[in-house]
Each structure stands twice: as structure tokens, then as C-alpha cells.
Write a protein that holds these residues in place. Structure first.
Motif, mmCIF file in Angstrom:
data_model
loop_
_atom_site.group_PDB
_atom_site.id
_atom_site.type_symbol
_atom_site.label_atom_id
_atom_site.label_comp_id
_atom_site.label_asym_id
_atom_site.label_seq_id
_atom_site.Cartn_x
_atom_site.Cartn_y
_atom_site.Cartn_z
ATOM 1 N N ASP A 149 54.433 -56.418 154.497
ATOM 2 C CA ASP A 149 52.985 -55.970 155.526
ATOM 3 C C ASP A 149 53.108 -54.767 156.118
ATOM 4 O OD1 ASP A 149 51.043 -58.115 156.415
ATOM 5 O OD2 ASP A 149 51.172 -57.399 157.954
ATOM 6 N N GLY A 153 50.492 -54.833 153.209
ATOM 7 C CA GLY A 153 49.337 -55.517 154.201
ATOM 8 C C GLY A 153 47.852 -54.819 154.451
ATOM 9 N N ARG A 156 45.181 -56.243 151.604
ATOM 10 C CA ARG A 156 45.227 -57.495 151.545
ATOM 11 C C ARG A 156 43.231 -57.902 151.122
ATOM 12 N NH1 ARG A 156 47.692 -62.186 152.730
ATOM 13 N NH2 ARG A 156 46.244 -63.908 153.063
ATOM 14 N N TYR A 179 53.033 -66.126 151.865
ATOM 15 C CA TYR A 179 52.012 -65.160 153.190
ATOM 16 C C TYR A 179 50.573 -64.393 152.541
ATOM 17 C CZ TYR A 179 51.100 -60.398 153.805
ATOM 18 O OH TYR A 179 50.951 -58.877 154.440
ATOM 19 N N PHE A 180 50.542 -64.727 151.124
ATOM 20 C CA PHE A 180 49.445 -64.728 150.512
ATOM 21 C C PHE A 180 48.792 -66.193 150.742
ATOM 22 C CE2 PHE A 180 51.988 -62.002 148.171
ATOM 23 C CZ PHE A 180 50.911 -60.874 148.130
#
Length: 361
Positions: A149, A153, A156, A179-180
């Protein structure tokens, strides 16, 4: 590129944008039955016929058609067939000049993914595809938060991930899916598809069942048949071909066979921590310059290096085993240019171009 709304549901006739050099039409709905079809024809060039195989129940943009209008010609015999068009994309630039940039890399964080993150940022890409092993050592949620991240990150809004074998060191790749979230596709499956310009991208999961009779391969074949795009790329973690430590992987053959039969163009993989570019190939590795799929192994995201000195069934055209870097894919409606872009301070580069197998007609 500009977008416009179609003020009413088009049943026949033309969708136009004054001064446009090309247009893509967005179908809000397409439900065709039997042999019913809808044919699209650009006022300057290009034609494509939609059938019941093409994205039932899913909104989508078609391929680009040259000219300032697209003629819509339905041929219906079944009263249940229907469709609606709600938007279009267009540009006053020639279609050949309309490009999209996609960044691609695998085997990231690692100790050096801050360097490859800087490369991705400089590319100003519309999409970033990840070929797995994104957060070492085990792809746990804490590793994603602490290692991935802070570096990746920031992407995203454009990232399209796939999991690697290290993600599965955490049970069911839970850290990856946590996380995703929705960006990773359906939890437990992790395969999905999306479009960038005139390219269709397919994200696959090489850590779950991938036999010819598997649910994933059946989905892949259906997804490829449904696409209206002239160009196709796919990506996952384990390479079909590699001269690196892991070598060729014949269990990946069903992926490659489905893509080859659908006249796909590019595959991006990781797993071996080096860069390898292979010639256009059949699923068995035999060179096929007319219809083959080109595999790019880009395991250079920041995790160290493996040498490549093993044999492979496919022809390796270029490679490097000591440079972190990212694949830059410059995509058009008819082809691609791939550039290996090294991290700051390194000099190795590689470039290759190719035409899409289904770009004409």
C-alpha cells in the motif's frame, strides 16, 4: 476522446457525432435470441455483427468504427430480442493515433517496489495490471498494508490485480481478497475481464483449478467469445514458458489453448524474477508468426532476481536478469508496442511491436 449521450433508444438508423474520426457505441442492453443479430457499420470503414453470444445482460462499448456515424441494422425474427444504446465515445483524432497506455508487472513488494512504483507513476497509464506475488512473503493483509500500500496503493483507481502463489500462503488468499475487495473479482475465484479502448483484458487465477474441464477455463472460453474487441490480452502469475528457475509449466496449457483459439494477442505473467520476451507461439511453444500469442514474463517488480539458463519449448527473443522494471503497453485499435521500462539508474530496455489478429474486417 469525448463521450455523448444518445437521447433515445436507437432501434435502427445511425448514431452520429459531427466531425468525429471514429466512434464506439455503448450498448446498455443486448438480448438477442436464435439467429437474430445487430450489424454495426462505420460511415468511413469497419463493420461488426453482434449475435446472442455477445455480452448478454452486460453493458459494453463496442470496438471503434471509423467515421462520424455508425449505422445500426437489426435483423430480428424473435419478438423477445431487444437492445438499447445510451452513449458513444468519439474523437476528432484519427483512429490510428488513438492510443491507450497500460502498465504491467509482477512480483512486487519485495524490498524494491518503491522503484517500480515510480516507473508506473511516470507512465501515466490508464490501467495497471499485476501478475501476482504483489506483497511478500505470504500476501497477508498486514503485508499488503505495510509493503504494497505505501508504494502501489496510489494506483488503486487503475489497478487490476491477479494473485500469485505467495498470496496463497495465506489461507484462500484471504489477505489478497480482503485488501482488493471487488477489484479482485469474485472472492475465491479471482478471474474477471475488462476493456481498455479497443482491447479486451482477461485476468486469470493460475493458483486454482485450470484444467481443460475446469469452471475457470469454461468461463474463459465464454468470455472470449462474448468480446467485441479486435485485440485481446490476458495475464496471470505462472508462465506457460520460461527459461528461469521455474521453467515451462504445462498445466497452464488450457489457458493458452483457449486464448490461441480465440486469436488473442498478448499474455503477461510473472513468477520467475526476471524479464523474458517470447516469440509468437502456439500452446505447445512452436513458433507461429501468423496466429501465435506473445508471452511477456515481467517478474521484475522488486523482489530480487533469478537467472534464466533452462530450456523452453518456446523461443525466447529477449531477456534480462538484473534489472527491475515495468512493461509499458501502448495499445491502438490494430496493434501494440511493448517497451520494458527500467527503474531509475538502470539502462536495459526492450521493445517489440505487433498487430492484432482480429483487427481487420
Amino acid at each position: 476522446m469525448t463521450s455523448g449521450a444518445v437521447p433515445r433508444s436507437v432501434t435502427t438508423g445511425e448514431v452520429c457525432a459531427s466531425g468525429a474520426k471514429w466512434m464506439r457505441i455503448r450498448f446498455a442492453e443486448l438480448s438477442l435470441h436464435g439467429n437474430d443479430s445487430v450489424t454495426l457499420t462505420g460511415s468511413a470503414s469497419g463493420t461488426f455483427t453482434l449475435t446472442s453470444a455477445h455480452w448478454p445482460g452486460k453493458a459494453f462499448h463496442t470496438r471503434a468504427f471509423e467515421g462520424d456515424c455508425v449505422r445500426v441494422t437489426p435483423r430480428f425474427a424473435d419478438s423477445a430480442s431487444r437492445y438499447s444504446i445510451d452513449y458513444y465515445q468519439s474523437s476528432t483524432r484519427e483512429l490510428a493515433q488513438a492510443t491507450s497506455t497500460v502498465a504491467a508487472v509482477g512480483d512486487l513488494c519485495g524490498s524494491s517496489c518503491d522503484q517500480t512504483a515510480a516507473v508506473v507513476k511516470n507512465l501515466n497509464a490508464q490501467a495497471l495490471v499485476l501478475a501476482g506475488d504483489n506483497a511478500y512473503e505470504s500476501g497477508s493483509l498486514s503485508e499488503y498494508r505495510q509493503r504494497y500500500d505505501p508504494n502501489f496503493g496510489q494506483f488503486r483507481s487503475i489497478v487490476h490485480p491477479t494473485p500469485g502463489n505467495h498470496e496463497y500462503k495465506t489461507s484462500s488468499a484471504a489477505g489478497y481478497f480482503d485488501y482488493f475487495g471487488a477489484l479482485a473479482g469474485e472472492r475465491g475465484k479471482g478471474y474477471y475481464s475488462f476493456d481498455v479502448g479497443d482491447w479486451h483484458f482477461v485476468a486469470l487465477n493460475s493458483n486454482i483449478s485450470r484444467t481443460a474441464s475446469s469452471t475457470q477455463v469454461a468461463w474463459l472460453k465464454k468470455d472470449l467469445a462474448a468480446s467485441t474487441k479486435p485485440c485481446t490480452a490476458a495475464y496471470w502469475h505462472h508462465p506457460r514458458f520460461s527459461r528461469g528457475d521455474h521453467g515451462d509449466n504445462t498445466s497452464i496449457t488450457p489457458f493458452f489453448e483457449a486464448l490461441y483459439n480465440a486469436k488473442a494477442d498478448l499474455v503477461v505473467v510473472g513468477h520467475d524474477h526476471n524479464y523474458q520476451r517470447f516469440a509468437l507461439s502456439k500452446p505447445n511453444g512452436a513458433r507461429d508468426d501468423a496466429n501465435g500469442v506473445r508471452q511477456l514474463l515481467v517478474g521484475t517488480g522488486g523482489r530480487g532476481f533469478y537467472s534464466y539458463d533452462m530450456n523452453s519449448a518456446a523461443v525466447q527473443e529477449a531477456g534480462n536478469a538484473d534489472t527491475f522494471g515495468v512493461a509499458k503497453l501502448t495499445l491502438t485499435a490494430t496493434g501494440y508496442r511493448h517497451d520494458f521500462v527500467p527503474v531509475a539508474g538502470r539502462t536495459y530496455t526492450d521493445t517489440v511491436s505487433g498487430k492484432c489478429h482480429k483487427a481487420t474486417g
